[in-house]
Design a protein around this motif. Structure first.
Motif, PDB file in Angstrom:
ATOM      1  N   TYR A  75      67.487  65.801  56.726  1.00 33.40           N
ATOM      2  CA  TYR A  75      66.628  65.052  55.811  1.00 33.40           C
ATOM      3  C   TYR A  75      65.467  65.935  55.401  1.00 33.40           C
ATOM      4  O   TYR A  75      64.901  66.662  56.229  1.00 33.40           O
ATOM      5  CB  TYR A  75      66.097  63.785  56.486  1.00 33.40           C
ATOM      6  CG  TYR A  75      65.090  63.028  55.661  1.00 33.40           C
ATOM      7  CD1 TYR A  75      65.478  62.300  54.546  1.00 33.40           C
ATOM      8  CD2 TYR A  75      63.732  63.061  55.995  1.00 33.40           C
ATOM      9  CE1 TYR A  75      64.542  61.612  53.781  1.00 33.40           C
ATOM     10  CE2 TYR A  75      62.795  62.366  55.235  1.00 33.40           C
ATOM     11  CZ  TYR A  75      63.201  61.648  54.128  1.00 33.40           C
ATOM     12  OH  TYR A  75      62.289  60.975  53.370  1.00 33.40           O
ATOM     13  N   ASP A 110      71.148  62.979  54.996  1.00 35.27           N
ATOM     14  CA  ASP A 110      70.900  61.621  55.490  1.00 35.27           C
ATOM     15  C   ASP A 110      69.721  61.043  54.714  1.00 35.27           C
ATOM     16  O   ASP A 110      68.576  61.381  54.980  1.00 35.27           O
ATOM     17  CB  ASP A 110      70.588  61.672  56.996  1.00 35.27           C
ATOM     18  CG  ASP A 110      70.458  60.294  57.610  1.00 35.27           C
ATOM     19  OD1 ASP A 110      70.510  59.295  56.867  1.00 35.27           O
ATOM     20  OD2 ASP A 110      70.300  60.213  58.841  1.00 35.27           O
ATOM     21  N   PRO A 113      66.905  58.506  57.153  1.00 37.66           N
ATOM     22  CA  PRO A 113      66.817  59.186  58.450  1.00 37.66           C
ATOM     23  C   PRO A 113      66.471  58.259  59.604  1.00 37.66           C
ATOM     24  O   PRO A 113      65.789  57.252  59.439  1.00 37.66           O
ATOM     25  CB  PRO A 113      65.701  60.208  58.230  1.00 37.66           C
ATOM     26  CG  PRO A 113      64.865  59.608  57.145  1.00 37.66           C
ATOM     27  CD  PRO A 113      65.832  58.924  56.234  1.00 37.66           C
ATOM     28  N   THR A 121      68.823  61.601  63.023  1.00 37.57           N
ATOM     29  CA  THR A 121      69.051  62.659  62.044  1.00 37.57           C
ATOM     30  C   THR A 121      68.830  63.997  62.741  1.00 37.57           C
ATOM     31  O   THR A 121      67.834  64.195  63.426  1.00 37.57           O
ATOM     32  CB  THR A 121      68.086  62.506  60.860  1.00 37.57           C
ATOM     33  OG1 THR A 121      68.246  61.192  60.311  1.00 37.57           O
ATOM     34  CG2 THR A 121      68.366  63.553  59.799  1.00 37.57           C
ATOM     35  N   TYR A 124      65.159  67.744  60.505  1.00 39.49           N
ATOM     36  CA  TYR A 124      64.153  67.208  59.587  1.00 39.49           C
ATOM     37  C   TYR A 124      63.325  68.365  59.044  1.00 39.49           C
ATOM     38  O   TYR A 124      62.748  69.148  59.808  1.00 39.49           O
ATOM     39  CB  TYR A 124      63.256  66.214  60.334  1.00 39.49           C
ATOM     40  CG  TYR A 124      61.944  65.903  59.667  1.00 39.49           C
ATOM     41  CD1 TYR A 124      61.895  65.109  58.523  1.00 39.49           C
ATOM     42  CD2 TYR A 124      60.742  66.400  60.178  1.00 39.49           C
ATOM     43  CE1 TYR A 124      60.676  64.821  57.910  1.00 39.49           C
ATOM     44  CE2 TYR A 124      59.528  66.115  59.578  1.00 39.49           C
ATOM     45  CZ  TYR A 124      59.506  65.334  58.438  1.00 39.49           C
ATOM     46  OH  TYR A 124      58.303  65.053  57.829  1.00 39.49           O
TER      47      TYR A 124
END
Length: 220
Positions: A75, A110, A113, A121, A124
């Motif tokens: 994400y 995603d 998240p 997830t 990040y």
């Protein structure tokens, strides 16, 4: 949204793998073993003979951890102070695409998240200040105790154009367990071209390269 940084192991394996070849003999199919050379110049995926530190949680942990499975979700922050600009997101996608297309990892975005539970997830990405002189940093937010794996990792890269394809590839490499040359086995100079984007200071357009692809595919 701005969740809470770390950075940089695997035992020595033979640099040859075995492949089965079917040979027909008198109507009977026999599987013959054929040696296939592993193209990796060095083992640089955690743990190595020169890097055996277990995965620690938090920005101050200072360890490299490998993601916990081959299905990798990611994400990119899209709101608040840590959001990535469109050009930053494009550069991450360039890097991510190579991990998806040229390794055994299956990478997907995603859009919703998760920060807790069994389906966090995996990676990040945020844009924010990085401590010290580095431009990028990766750390584990949720590790597997006593192991080298992490369920969720944060990638932070400085703003102002530092989100290049090469640096995005480098920090994503750390998130799947790739190390610098000094921690590899055998060791390589940290700026050795065989390390691809895992050179200590990657070039703007550095890609994953053969060595890193071979190590990922041997471990996932």
């Amino acid at each position: 949204m701005s969740p809470a940084s770390a950075a940089p192991p695997r035992s020595v394996q033979s640099h040859r793998r075995r492949a089965g070849i079917a040979v027909a003999l008198s109507g009977i199919t026999v599987i013959a073993a054929a040696a296939v050379t592993w193209a990796a110049a060095t083992d640089n995926l955690v743990p190595t003979n020169n890097y055996t530190v277990g995965c620690l949680t938090g920005m101050s942990g200072g360890t490299v951890c490998r993601t916990d499975n081959a299905d990798v979700t990611y994400y990119m922050d899209s709101g608040g102070n840590d959001k990535l600009e469109d050009i930053d997101k494009a550069n991450v996608r360039v890097a991510i695409q190579e991990f998806h297309d040229k390794t055994d990892l299956k990478v997907s975005y995603d859009s919703s998240p998760s920060w807790a539970g069994d389906s966090e997830t995996d990676i990040y990405y945020a844009e924010a200040t990085v401590p010290g002189s580095d431009e990028g940093l990766t750390w584990c937010n949720d590790n597997s105790p006593g192991a080298f794996k992490c369920d969720q990792q944060y990638v932070r890269i400085e703003g102002g154009g530092h989100y290049s394809p090469g640096l995005s590839c480098h920090e994503t490499g750390h998130a799947v367990g790739l190390l610098h040359g000094a921690e590899a086995s055998p060791t390589l100079p940290n700026q050795d071209s065989k390390l691809g984007c895992m050179k200590k200071t990657p070039g703007f357009a550095d890609s994953l390269g053969t060595n890193n692809r071979e190590n990922i595919n041997a471990n996932y």
